[in-house]
Design an enzyme around this catalytic site. Structure first.
Site, PDB file in Angstrom:
ATOM      1  N   ASP A  13       0.822  -1.216   0.000  1.00  0.00           N
ATOM      2  CA  ASP A  13       0.000   0.000   0.000  1.00  0.00           C
ATOM      3  C   ASP A  13       0.859   1.271   0.000  1.00  0.00           C
ATOM      4  O   ASP A  13       0.425   2.321   0.474  1.00  0.00           O
ATOM      5  CB  ASP A  13      -0.954   0.039   1.209  1.00  0.00           C
ATOM      6  CG  ASP A  13      -1.801  -1.212   1.317  1.00  0.00           C
ATOM      7  OD1 ASP A  13      -2.369  -1.609   0.298  1.00  0.00           O
ATOM      8  OD2 ASP A  13      -1.879  -1.792   2.420  1.00  0.00           O
ATOM      9  N   GLU A  14       2.057   1.183  -0.561  1.00  0.00           N
ATOM     10  CA  GLU A  14       2.964   2.340  -0.518  1.00  0.00           C
ATOM     11  C   GLU A  14       2.709   3.345  -1.635  1.00  0.00           C
ATOM     12  O   GLU A  14       3.309   4.422  -1.631  1.00  0.00           O
ATOM     13  CB  GLU A  14       4.436   1.877  -0.616  1.00  0.00           C
ATOM     14  CG  GLU A  14       4.868   0.915   0.474  1.00  0.00           C
ATOM     15  CD  GLU A  14       4.815  -0.529   0.003  1.00  0.00           C
ATOM     16  OE1 GLU A  14       5.391  -1.383   0.698  1.00  0.00           O
ATOM     17  OE2 GLU A  14       4.180  -0.786  -1.045  1.00  0.00           O
ATOM     18  N   LYS A  16       2.631   2.170  -5.111  1.00  0.00           N
ATOM     19  CA  LYS A  16       3.374   1.664  -6.272  1.00  0.00           C
ATOM     20  C   LYS A  16       2.646   1.933  -7.577  1.00  0.00           C
ATOM     21  O   LYS A  16       3.277   2.212  -8.600  1.00  0.00           O
ATOM     22  CB  LYS A  16       3.620   0.153  -6.106  1.00  0.00           C
ATOM     23  CG  LYS A  16       4.527  -0.190  -4.925  1.00  0.00           C
ATOM     24  CD  LYS A  16       4.745  -1.682  -4.795  1.00  0.00           C
ATOM     25  CE  LYS A  16       3.488  -2.433  -4.426  1.00  0.00           C
ATOM     26  NZ  LYS A  16       2.940  -2.054  -3.100  1.00  0.00           N
ATOM     27  N   GLY A  40      -4.120  -4.260  -4.893  1.00  0.00           N
ATOM     28  CA  GLY A  40      -4.854  -3.225  -5.602  1.00  0.00           C
ATOM     29  C   GLY A  40      -3.999  -2.003  -5.808  1.00  0.00           C
ATOM     30  O   GLY A  40      -3.275  -1.584  -4.908  1.00  0.00           O
ATOM     31  N   HIS A  41      -4.054  -1.432  -7.003  1.00  0.00           N
ATOM     32  CA  HIS A  41      -3.365  -0.187  -7.303  1.00  0.00           C
ATOM     33  C   HIS A  41      -4.404   0.848  -7.716  1.00  0.00           C
ATOM     34  O   HIS A  41      -5.211   0.588  -8.604  1.00  0.00           O
ATOM     35  CB  HIS A  41      -2.373  -0.367  -8.458  1.00  0.00           C
ATOM     36  CG  HIS A  41      -1.163  -1.155  -8.083  1.00  0.00           C
ATOM     37  ND1 HIS A  41      -0.307  -1.692  -9.018  1.00  0.00           N
ATOM     38  CD2 HIS A  41      -0.658  -1.500  -6.882  1.00  0.00           C
ATOM     39  CE1 HIS A  41       0.668  -2.337  -8.397  1.00  0.00           C
ATOM     40  NE2 HIS A  41       0.480  -2.227  -7.109  1.00  0.00           N
ATOM     41  N   ARG A 142       2.176 -29.092  -6.779  1.00  0.00           N
ATOM     42  CA  ARG A 142       2.072 -29.622  -8.145  1.00  0.00           C
ATOM     43  C   ARG A 142       0.666 -30.152  -8.438  1.00  0.00           C
ATOM     44  O   ARG A 142       0.480 -31.124  -9.162  1.00  0.00           O
ATOM     45  CB  ARG A 142       3.132 -30.699  -8.401  1.00  0.00           C
ATOM     46  CG  ARG A 142       4.534 -30.144  -8.403  1.00  0.00           C
ATOM     47  CD  ARG A 142       5.585 -31.194  -8.315  1.00  0.00           C
ATOM     48  NE  ARG A 142       5.568 -31.860  -7.023  1.00  0.00           N
ATOM     49  CZ  ARG A 142       6.545 -32.632  -6.582  1.00  0.00           C
ATOM     50  NH1 ARG A 142       7.618 -32.826  -7.315  1.00  0.00           N
ATOM     51  NH2 ARG A 142       6.458 -33.209  -5.402  1.00  0.00           N
ATOM     52  N   GLN A 223       1.996  -5.861  -3.138  1.00  0.00           N
ATOM     53  CA  GLN A 223       2.337  -5.977  -1.716  1.00  0.00           C
ATOM     54  C   GLN A 223       3.687  -5.304  -1.415  1.00  0.00           C
ATOM     55  O   GLN A 223       4.046  -4.346  -2.086  1.00  0.00           O
ATOM     56  CB  GLN A 223       2.322  -7.447  -1.267  1.00  0.00           C
ATOM     57  CG  GLN A 223       0.930  -8.054  -1.176  1.00  0.00           C
ATOM     58  CD  GLN A 223       0.517  -8.794  -2.424  1.00  0.00           C
ATOM     59  OE1 GLN A 223       1.316  -9.359  -3.145  1.00  0.00           O
ATOM     60  NE2 GLN A 223      -0.772  -8.811  -2.680  1.00  0.00           N
ATOM     61  N   GLY A 301     -11.263  -2.453   0.897  1.00  0.00           N
ATOM     62  CA  GLY A 301     -11.897  -1.338   1.578  1.00  0.00           C
ATOM     63  C   GLY A 301     -11.597  -1.293   3.070  1.00  0.00           C
ATOM     64  O   GLY A 301     -12.083  -0.419   3.792  1.00  0.00           O
ATOM     65  N   ARG A 302     -10.778  -2.254   3.550  1.00  0.00           N
ATOM     66  CA  ARG A 302     -10.455  -2.291   4.971  1.00  0.00           C
ATOM     67  C   ARG A 302      -9.607  -1.085   5.372  1.00  0.00           C
ATOM     68  O   ARG A 302      -8.736  -0.654   4.634  1.00  0.00           O
ATOM     69  CB  ARG A 302      -9.667  -3.563   5.314  1.00  0.00           C
ATOM     70  CG  ARG A 302     -10.507  -4.831   5.315  1.00  0.00           C
ATOM     71  CD  ARG A 302      -9.692  -6.018   5.798  1.00  0.00           C
ATOM     72  NE  ARG A 302      -8.610  -6.365   4.879  1.00  0.00           N
ATOM     73  CZ  ARG A 302      -7.770  -7.380   5.075  1.00  0.00           C
ATOM     74  NH1 ARG A 302      -7.867  -8.110   6.178  1.00  0.00           N
ATOM     75  NH2 ARG A 302      -6.832  -7.648   4.189  1.00  0.00           N
ATOM     76  N   VAL A 413       3.611  14.235  -3.720  1.00  0.00           N
ATOM     77  CA  VAL A 413       2.982  15.199  -2.819  1.00  0.00           C
ATOM     78  C   VAL A 413       1.467  15.249  -3.023  1.00  0.00           C
ATOM     79  O   VAL A 413       0.820  16.234  -2.671  1.00  0.00           O
ATOM     80  CB  VAL A 413       3.605  16.600  -3.000  1.00  0.00           C
ATOM     81  CG1 VAL A 413       5.050  16.610  -2.541  1.00  0.00           C
ATOM     82  CG2 VAL A 413       3.491  17.067  -4.451  1.00  0.00           C
ATOM     83  N   GLY A 414       0.906  14.188  -3.580  1.00  0.00           N
ATOM     84  CA  GLY A 414      -0.527  14.095  -3.816  1.00  0.00           C
ATOM     85  C   GLY A 414      -0.819  12.884  -4.669  1.00  0.00           C
ATOM     86  O   GLY A 414       0.094  12.248  -5.207  1.00  0.00           O
TER      87      GLY A 414
END
Length: 428
Positions: A13-14, A16, A40-41, A142, A223, A301-302, A413-414
């Protein structure tokens, strides 16, 4: 040769997706190398907000080839829904390429994921219950089905029958859940295969030939480092390798083809789900970061947990990934703080740690050691160069560079792509 890896330097959640979108216009290929629709992105592009789960961020650019690597696990129903949603918004998915060796998420994977989390109760891992973990488990056992299996009816039915011998017993006898038949699975999934077939190809030759021709390839992870199954806060991790090495395994491109590894880190820290979090803020300041940063998961949505920037975590990510530089995102969110704390080390049982402790118990009980810096208490979302930032914000970035041991080459910055400061990043 121009192979670049983008990976998360914290717990995911950084931002990316935003950074990938900013850099995409310089690349010819963008390849997602691990994870599934548990990631999610959120990309703000051209006045539109797009939420991507499986499709690489480069999908918005008509000259870029977006690639889903063999290290990803795909729920074909979810992928097709995402493709349809993008098409409805005027974003073409015609160029999308999917690895023939990508493993499939099957209905029983979703069932077992949810049932296992329910069984764990208070000790649950905090998965998205979307079948990602069980799909990777079958891959290692396998017993998995791959994208290429959808194009041979007899092989697909045979492999489903083999899987169901085990899965139906587990569903019915252990969890008391409904079972599946080969016919119902085959009817649903073979239809998915017909729609996806034009997009499926061998991606290792595709990407290696592109690099041979001097094309620029961006490898996009989901992740973050601390969620890596080998290097993260086990067992509160994902089932894949979101670290830089996963880019090579997840696409069939060797490590000597990589020129630069960019780690993405928030100017503070968040994580979702269970697990240790030494700098977590439970009070008013944590709530302010959550609201100012809109810290809610793209996929689930957590609400995320929030805390101060943790330098030992990022230093660990620098080592594990071989990061060449950092991108710091959401610097604007810290405008809400009069003073800003940075965790520079931990203390546990009289021992001081400047990186993530090797033993889980030490990390679980680590007490953060903070340094305090002045805030800037002014809106910086309009800044477009490093020099336009307030001195306190510039000092903060300089301090993070000193602690990480690598330069900060990009600052966000946004949320919009224009709200990005490029300090030292190659452009074509």
């Amino acid at each position: 040769m121009a192979g670049f890896i983008i990976c998360g330097a914290q717990w995911g959640d950084e931002g990316k997706g935003k950074i990938t979108d900013v850099l995409c216009e310089d690349f010819d290929y963008v390849a997602r190398f691990q994870g599934g629709n548990n990631a999610g992105h959120t990309v703000v592009h051209g006045g539109r907000t797009l939420k991507l789960h499986l499709i690489p961020s480069g999908i918005m650019y008509p000259d870029i080839v977006p690639v889903i690597g063999n290290g990803v696990v795909i729920d074909p129903r979810v992928l097709l829904e995402e493709m349809d949603a993008l098409e409805q918004q005027g974003v073409s998915c015609e160029r999308l390429v999917i690895s023939t060796n990508t493993h499939l998420i099957m209905p029983w994977h979703r069932d077992l994921d949810g049932a296992n989390e329910h069984r764990l109760g208070a000790n649950e891992i905090g998965t998205t219950r979307r079948g990602i973990g069980p799909a990777y488990q079958d891959k290692a056992s396998r017993l998995g089905l791959r994208m290429q299996d959808l194009f041979d009816r007899s092989i697909f039915r045979e492999k489903v029958a083999t899987a169901l011998e085990e899965k139906n017993d587990l569903l019915a006898k252990v969890y008391g859940l409904p079972t599946y038949t080969v016919d119902e699975i085959a009817e649903e999934y073979l239809a998915y295969g017909q729609r996806l077939k034009p997009h499926v190809a061998e991606i290792s030759p595709l990407l290696n030939e592109a690099l041979d021709q001097g094309k620029w390839v961006l490898f996009e992870g989901a992740q973050g480092t601390l969620l890596d199954i080998d290097h993260g806060t086990y067992p509160f991790v994902t089932r894949s390798n979101p670290t830089a090495g996963g880019a090579c395994v997840g696409t069939g491109v060797g490590p000597t083809r990589i020129d630069r590894v960019l780690g993405i880190a928030k100017a503070y820290l968040t994580r979702v789900g269970s697990g240790p979090f030494p700098t977590e803020l439970a009070g008013e300041m944590g709530a302010r970061l959550i609201e100012a940063g809109h810290e809610y998961g793209t996929t689930t949505g957590r609400q995320r947990r929030a805390g101060w920037y943790d330098a030992p975590v990022v230093k660990y990510a620098v080592q594990v990934n071989g990061l060449t530089d950092l991108a710091i995102t959401k610097l604007d969110v810290l405008s809400c703080a009069e003073t800003i704390k940075v965790c520079v080390a931990y203390e546990h049982l009289g021992v001081r740690y400047t990186t993530v402790p090797g033993h889980q118990s030490a990390f679980h009980h680590a007490q953060p050691i903070y340094e305090e810096l002045p805030g800037w208490k002014t809106d910086i979302s309009g800044c477009r160069t490093f020099g336009e930032l307030p001195q306190a914000a510039r000092d903060y970035i300089g301090y993070l560079e000193e602690l990480a041991g690598v330069p900060v080459s990009i600052i966000a910055v946004g949320p919009d792509r224009e709200q990005t400061i490029l300090r030292d990043w190659p452009r074509r």
